[in-house]
Design an enzyme around this catalytic site. Structure first.
Site, mmCIF file in Angstrom:
data_model
loop_
_atom_site.group_PDB
_atom_site.id
_atom_site.type_symbol
_atom_site.label_atom_id
_atom_site.label_comp_id
_atom_site.label_asym_id
_atom_site.label_seq_id
_atom_site.Cartn_x
_atom_site.Cartn_y
_atom_site.Cartn_z
ATOM 1 C CG ASP A 90 48.070 41.950 44.924
ATOM 2 O OD1 ASP A 90 46.865 41.313 45.414
ATOM 3 O OD2 ASP A 90 47.841 42.980 43.956
ATOM 4 C CD GLU B 83 37.831 38.743 42.345
ATOM 5 O OE1 GLU B 83 37.066 38.681 43.045
ATOM 6 O OE2 GLU B 83 39.007 38.573 42.525
#
Lengths: 279, 406
Positions: free
Chosen positions: A61, A50
Site C-alpha cells: 500500500d 471493500e
C-alpha cells in the site's frame, strides 16, 4: 457468502452497467465514524464494499492507506472489531456484498477457522488477502472456499498468460485486476490499455473483472467502467476521509458527508460508462 | 508440502515450496510472484554453474579477502579459564562484516538476470554499505532504504553509502526503522519490477532469499570447519553467533548442523530485558506469524500487529528472524538465548582490551554468551564464535553510553 456476491453482479449485468466497488479502512479514524461511512457507501451508490483490515506493515500500500491503517490502529481497531463492523452494517443492509481486504498475519493470529466462522456469521462475502498468492492457497483460500466465502485474487500486469490460469483457479466472486505494477494510490494508467488487459483475463474466466489502482474521479470511473465489470476506488476515498479530519485527527461533520459526495460522483461515472460505450 | 525433512540431515531444507517445517514460504503480493519465481529459476541454474561459482570464488579471494582467518583468542581463553575460544574473523572482510559475502553473490545473480538497478534495505547501515559497495564495483545504480531514525543514528554509514554513489532514501513511514525500510524496499520493487533487483540483506524474506543468502554466507562455516580441523584435528564442541535476521549465524551454523556433537547457540538481542517491550528476542519472546514474505517468529501483539524491536545494536533490532532459525529453534537443533544490552557492552570492552579487537555490537552479544559458557566448560573443549563485524561504526554509540566525548 457467495450467493450475495453472485446476485449483485448478475443484477448489475442485467442492468447493463459496471459495479462501483469502494474501499475504506475499517476503524479510520474511529469505530463509530467508520461504521457511519460504511453505511453511507451503498446509499451513495456503491455496489460492493471493500472493508480494509488495518495492518502495521502494509507492504503493497501507498502512503495514504498506510497512514489510514495507523490512524485506525491508534483508534483501537482490531480484526475482531472489523468483523463486528460488518455485523453492525448487516443489521440494516443485507444486500451489499462485503469483502474484507488486508494482510494475512492478523488473520493467522486470530486463527483461520475461527476467523472464517466469525466472518461468515457476520455476513462477510469475500476476502482479498494481498500477501497470499496461489502458491499459498492451503493457508486460507481453500478453507475459505470450503466454508462458502469468496476468495478474490489480484491479477497484475506481471501475471502473464502462463501464470493466469493458476491465479484464476481458486478465485471466486470477481477478479481484481490491478491496472499497474505498484502500490495503491499511484497514478492512473492509460484507460485504453485496460480494455485489452480485461479482455485477456476474460478469455480465461467467466468471473466479473473489476479494475482498480489509480481511480480518483467520476471521469476515471466512467472510462475504466467502459471495459470492466467493476471499478474499484480506494485511495481517493481514504484521502477524502483524511482531508476531513480535525487538526488532532478526529472525525468532523464533513467526514461522512465528504465520502458521500465523492461516492455519489463516482457512482454517476459508472452509471454513465455503458451509455458512453454503447454510443 | 510440509513434508518432514530427511531424518538423516538438517541441511536439506527448504522444500520446493520454500519451507523449513512450517516456516518460510512465499507470502508476497501477486505482482512480485513472477519475479520471485524468476529469481528461483536463475538461482537454481547459478548454484550448479561452474562459471558462476568460479567468479564467486575469485571475488571472494581477491575482493573480500577470503578465507577470513580463524583466530585462537588466547588471552580471552586464559581470562575465562575454560574452553578454548576461536573466532572466525569475518570482521576483517572488505567493508568490515560478513554482509559482503551475500552482496557479492546476489549482485552476480542480478547481473545474470539482466537487471540494471539495485535496491536494498538497511538498519545499522552495514548491509547498505555492502550493497552500495558491490553496486559501485559492478556499475549499478543503487537505492538504499533506511529508516529515518536510523539515518540519524548511523550518520557515518550514510556518508559511506553516498560516497559509494548510492542514493539513501530515509523512510518516515511507520516508526522509521529497519522493518519500515524493508516495507519501502518491497514497495519500490512492486513498482519497478522490470529492471530492479532487490538485494535482501539477511536470510529472511520470501523463498528463495532465505536459501540463497544462507548459501552465500555458508562459506563462513565451511571455511571455519576446515580451518579448525586443521588447527585442532577436530570439530568444535559449540558454535556461537549473534542473531538479528540471522545471516551470519546461519552462515556459520549450517555446515555444522549434521555434526550431532556440535552444540549450536544463537544469541538474540535481549535489549533492556524480556519482561518489558525493549528487546528484540523474536525466538525467545515472540510467536510464529507472517511478515515480509515468510512465516517465522515475530514480535507481535495479540491482534497480529508487528511490534518494534529494541537493541543497543541497530543490526539486531529487526522484529523477525530468518525462517531456518525458526525451524531449528522449534525442532531443538539449535538453542537461542538472549543477551542484554549491558552484557553486550561489557563484552565489547573486554574483547577490545584483551585481544585488541574492537568488535561490532552485534557479535558483542555472542561474546557475552561465550563469557558465560566458556568457564563452565573443560579446557579440552572448543568454542567457535563468529566475529561477524568490526566495531568502528559503533564507537559513537558506545562513547555516548560510556559518557565519553568523541
Amino acid at each position: 457468502m457467495t450467493a450475495r456476491m453472485d446476485k449483485r453482479f448478475a443484477d448489475l449485468a442485467a442492468e447493463g452497467r459496471p459495479a462501483l466497488v469502494t474501499y475504506f479502512m475499517g476503524g479510520d479514524p474511529d469505530y463509530a465514524s467508520s461504521l457511519e461511512i460504511m453505511k453511507a457507501l451503498p446509499k451513495a451508490g456503491s455496489d460492493v464494499i471493500e472493508l480494509g483490515m488495518p495492518f502495521s506493515d502494509p507492504m503493497a500500500d501507498g502512503p495514504a492507506i498506510q497512514v489510514a491503517g495507523q490512524r485506525a490502529l491508534a483508534g483501537g481497531q482490531t480484526l475482531a472489531k472489523t468483523i463486528q463492523m460488518a455485523r453492525d452494517f448487516r443489521k440494516e443492509d443485507d444486500a451489499t456484498p462485503i469483502v474484507l481486504m488486508g494482510y494475512y498475519n492478523p488473520i493467522y493470529i486470530y486463527g483461520v477457522d475461527r476467523f472464517l466462522d466469525d466472518a461468515l456469521e457476520a455476513g462477510i462475502d469475500g476476502l482479498i488477502v494481498v500477501d497470499l498468492p496461489p502458491e499459498m492457497d492451503d493457508e486460507l483460500c481453500i478453507p475459505a472456499l470450503a466454508k462458502g466465502i469468496n476468495f478474490i485474487r489480484l491479477a497484475t500486469p506481471t501475471t502473464d498468460e502462463k501464470r493466469l490460469p493458476a491465479v484464476l483457479k481458486n478465485t471466486s466472486g470477481f477478479v481484481y485486476y490491478v491496472s499497474m505494477n505498484g502500490i495503491t494510490g499511484s497514478a492512473l494508467p492509460d484507460p485504453s490499455l485496460i480494455g485489452g488487459a480485461v479482455g485477456r483475463i476474460k478469455a480465461h474466466t467467466r468471473l466479473p473483472v473489476c479494475v482498480g489502482f489509480g481511480v480518483k474521479t467520476a471521469e476515471h470511473a466512467r472510462a475504466i467502467g467502459a471495459s470492466a465489470d467493476g471499478v474499484v476506488v480506494g485511495t481517493a476515498i481514504v484521502n477524502q476521509i483524511a482531508s476531513s479530519l480535525t487538526a488532532d485527527g478526529k472525525a468532523s461533520a464533513a467526514t461522512v458527508a465528504g465520502v458521500e459526495t465523492l461516492v455519489m460522483s463516482l457512482a454517476s461515472g459508472v452509471r454513465a460508462s455503458r451509455l458512453a460505450a454503447a454510443e | 508440502m510440509n513434508q518432514s525433512p530427511n531424518l538423516n540431515s538438517y541441511r536439506e531444507g527448504p522444500d520446493e515450496d520454500g519451507r523449513f517445517g512450517i516456516f518460510g514460504g512465499r507470502f508476497v503480493a501477486e505482482t512480485l510472484m513472477p519475479l520471485i519465481l524468476e529469481l528461483q529459476a536463475e538461482w537454481d541454474k547459478a548454484k550448479t554453474d561452474p562459471a558462476f561459482q568460479a567468479e564467486l570464488k575469485h571475488l571472494g579471494a581477491h575482493y573480500i579477502g577470503r578465507p577470513s582467518p580463524l583466530y585462537y583468542a588466547e588471552r580471552l581463553t586464559q581470562h575465562l579459564g575454560g574452553a578454548k575460544i576461536y573466532f572466525k574473523r569475518e570482521e576483517l572482510n572488505h567493508t568490515g562484516s560478513h554482509k559482503i559475502n551475500n552482496c557479492i553473490g546476489q549482485i552476480l545473480l542480478a547481473k545474470r538476470m539482466g537487471k540494471t538497478r539495485i535496491i536494498a534495505e538497511t538498519g545499522a547501515g552495514q548491509h547498505g554499505v555492502a550493497s552500495a559497495t558491490v553496486a559501485a564495483r559492478f556499475g549499478f545504480p543503487c537505492v538504499v532504504y533506511m529508516g529515518a531514525t536510523d539515518v540519524e543514528r548511523q550518520a557515518p554509514n550514510v556518508f559511506r553509502m553516498k560516497l559509494l554513489g548510492a542514493e539513501v532514501k530515509p523512510v518516515t513511514a511507520g516508526s522509521g526503522t529497519l522493518k519500515d525500510a524493508m516495507n519501502e524496499a518491497l514497495r519500490d520493487w512492486v513498482t519497478n519490477v522490470d529492471d530492479t533487483y532487490y538485494l535482501i540483506g539477511t536470510a529472511a524474506g520470501p523463498h528463495p532469499y532465505p536459501e540463497l543468502v544462507r548459501d552465500f554466507q555458508a562459506v563462513i562455516g565451511t571455511e571455519a570447519r576446515e580451518q579448525l580441523l586443521e588447527a585442532e584435528g577436530r570439530l568444535p564442541d559449540m558454535v556461537i553467533a549473534a542473531v538479528g535476521g540471522g545471516s551470519n549465524a546461519i552462515g556459520i551454523f549450517h555446515p555444522f548442523l549434521d555434526d550431532k556433537n556440535v552444540q549450536i547457540v544463537g544469541v538474540e538481542a535481549g535489549g533492556k530485558g524480556l519482561d518489558g517491550e525493549l528487546h528484540c528476542a523474536s525466538l525467545t519472546a515472540g510467536s510464529p506469524g507472517v511478515l515480509h514474505g515468510n512465516r517465522t517468529y515475530l514480535l507481535q501483539d495479540a491482534d497480529g500487529q508487528i511490534k518494534e524491536g529494541h537493541s543497543i545494536s541497530a543490526g539486531l533490532d529487526y522484529p523477525g528472524i530468518g525462517p531456518e532459525h525458526a525451524w531449528l529453534h522449534q525442532i531443538g537443533r539449535a538453542e537461542y538465548v538472549p543477551i542484554m544490552d549491558d552484557e553486550a557492552l561489557e563484552a565489547f570492552q573486554l574483547l577490545t582490551k584483551l585481544e585488541g579487537i574492537i568488535p561490532a555490537l552485534e557479535p558483542s552479544h555472542a561474546i557475552a554468551e561465550v563469557i558465560k559458557r566458556a568457564p563452565k566448560m573443560g579446557k579440552d573443549q572448543i568454542i567457535l564464535m563468529n566475529l561477524s563485524g568490526r566495531g568502528d561504526k559503533d564507537i559513537f554509540t558506545v562513547g555516548k553510553i560510556l559518557g565519553m566525548e568523541l
